[in-house]
Design a protein around this motif. Structure first.
Motif, PDB file in Angstrom:
ATOM      1  N   ILE A  67      10.056  -4.148   7.041  1.00  0.00           N
ATOM      2  CA  ILE A  67      10.121  -2.762   6.575  1.00  0.00           C
ATOM      3  C   ILE A  67      11.466  -2.142   6.947  1.00  0.00           C
ATOM      4  O   ILE A  67      12.150  -1.543   6.105  1.00  0.00           O
ATOM      5  N   ALA A  94       9.434  -3.149  -2.085  1.00  0.00           N
ATOM      6  CA  ALA A  94       9.392  -1.793  -1.536  1.00  0.00           C
ATOM      7  C   ALA A  94       8.768  -1.844  -0.148  1.00  0.00           C
ATOM      8  O   ALA A  94       8.030  -2.776   0.193  1.00  0.00           O
ATOM      9  N   CYS A  95       9.053  -0.841   0.671  1.00  0.00           N
ATOM     10  CA  CYS A  95       8.658  -0.909   2.075  1.00  0.00           C
ATOM     11  C   CYS A  95       7.141  -0.997   2.291  1.00  0.00           C
ATOM     12  O   CYS A  95       6.695  -1.528   3.307  1.00  0.00           O
ATOM     13  N   TRP A  96       6.336  -0.507   1.319  1.00  0.00           N
ATOM     14  CA  TRP A  96       4.886  -0.634   1.453  1.00  0.00           C
ATOM     15  C   TRP A  96       4.447  -2.098   1.403  1.00  0.00           C
ATOM     16  O   TRP A  96       3.363  -2.461   1.873  1.00  0.00           O
ATOM     17  N   ALA A 125       6.737   2.838   7.165  1.00  0.00           N
ATOM     18  CA  ALA A 125       6.587   2.701   5.711  1.00  0.00           C
ATOM     19  C   ALA A 125       6.285   4.041   5.067  1.00  0.00           C
ATOM     20  O   ALA A 125       6.822   4.370   4.002  1.00  0.00           O
ATOM     21  N   HIS A 128       9.361   6.439   4.595  1.00  0.00           N
ATOM     22  CA  HIS A 128      10.335   6.070   3.562  1.00  0.00           C
ATOM     23  C   HIS A 128       9.674   5.831   2.205  1.00  0.00           C
ATOM     24  O   HIS A 128      10.290   6.072   1.162  1.00  0.00           O
ATOM     25  N   GLY A 129       8.435   5.371   2.229  1.00  0.00           N
ATOM     26  CA  GLY A 129       7.798   4.892   1.006  1.00  0.00           C
ATOM     27  C   GLY A 129       7.384   5.959   0.019  1.00  0.00           C
ATOM     28  O   GLY A 129       7.025   5.637  -1.121  1.00  0.00           O
ATOM     29  N   TYR A 132      10.235   6.870  -3.332  1.00  0.00           N
ATOM     30  CA  TYR A 132      10.586   6.097  -4.525  1.00  0.00           C
ATOM     31  C   TYR A 132      10.370   6.948  -5.769  1.00  0.00           C
ATOM     32  O   TYR A 132       9.348   7.624  -5.901  1.00  0.00           O
ATOM     33  N   LEU A 135       7.544   3.355  -8.607  1.00  0.00           N
ATOM     34  CA  LEU A 135       7.024   2.228  -7.840  1.00  0.00           C
ATOM     35  C   LEU A 135       6.199   1.345  -8.770  1.00  0.00           C
ATOM     36  O   LEU A 135       5.294   1.830  -9.462  1.00  0.00           O
TER      37      LEU A 135
END
Length: 202
Positions: A67, A94-96, A125, A128-129, A132, A135
């Motif tokens: 992450i 993506a960070c997720w 996560a 930052h997540g 987007y 996504l």
């Protein structure tokens, strides 16, 4: 005067479900339109070089590393100005994504890390997540063959797929489901094209 922040498009999903290929197609489409774009990726390969456990052996430490490294990559590409400002960042994983892989690994082993340990990567996560602009989450098609060299565990792939979509629903994250059907792939690319045509910073 600071430049406008670039758009951020992320993809996540189970192993070998076409994430990288989809992002390459989006990158090509945007470049053909003259939109400066940068793509991140290869997090799993780089984690193995550290070395850190991956796939069904994912741990709190490896999850946090993936992450954090992914976030750092997304930030770094916007600072590379040798070809002018980047207008769009494509995050291949993506960070997720790492969080879904970790949850799947926990279920695969039929165990659960202490809540305090699970909270750290989730907070990272979550911070930052939610930023987007688009996504994309691939959907596993178990009927499609997987190259033998990948050696993915079938049960683990199924768990990652379920945790990917469960996690996004739990977090109330808007996303686009992308199946293996050509029409679904084209629709995802069109979502990216329309977003960038109307909102990419000039």
């Amino acid at each position: 005067m600071t430049s406008p922040s670039p758009l951020r498009i992320g993809v996540m999903g189970a192993p070998s479900t076409g994430k990288t290929l989809l992002m390459r197609r989006i990158e090509t489409e945007l470049r053909d339109q003259g939109i400066p774009v940068a793509r991140t990726g290869k997090l799993g390969r780089r984690a193995a070089l550290v070395p850190l456990p991956k796939m069904q052996h994912h741990t709190v430490v490896s999850t946090t590393w993936v992450i954090a490294t992914g976030i750092a990559d997304e930030m770094a590409v916007t600072a590379r100005l040798e070809h002018g400002p980047v207008q769009v960042v494509l995050a291949d994983r993506a960070c997720w994504d790492a969080l879904a892989y970790f949850r799947a690994a926990q279920e695969w082993h039929r165990q659960s890390a202490p809540e305090a340990d699970r909270e750290a990567p989730h907070r990272l996560a979550s911070a930052h997540g939610r930023t987007y602009d688009l996504l994309l989450a691939t959907v596993l098609d178990p009927t499609l063959p997987v190259e033998r060299k990948h050696g993915h565990d079938a049960r683990y792939r199924t768990l990652v797929d379920r945790h990917t979509h469960d996690l996004l629903r739990e977090e109330n994250i808007r996303y686009v489901r992308v199946t293996s059907a050509p029409a679904s792939q084209e629709l995802a690319i069109e979502h990216a094209r329309q977003l960038c045509a109307t909102e990419a910073p000039g």
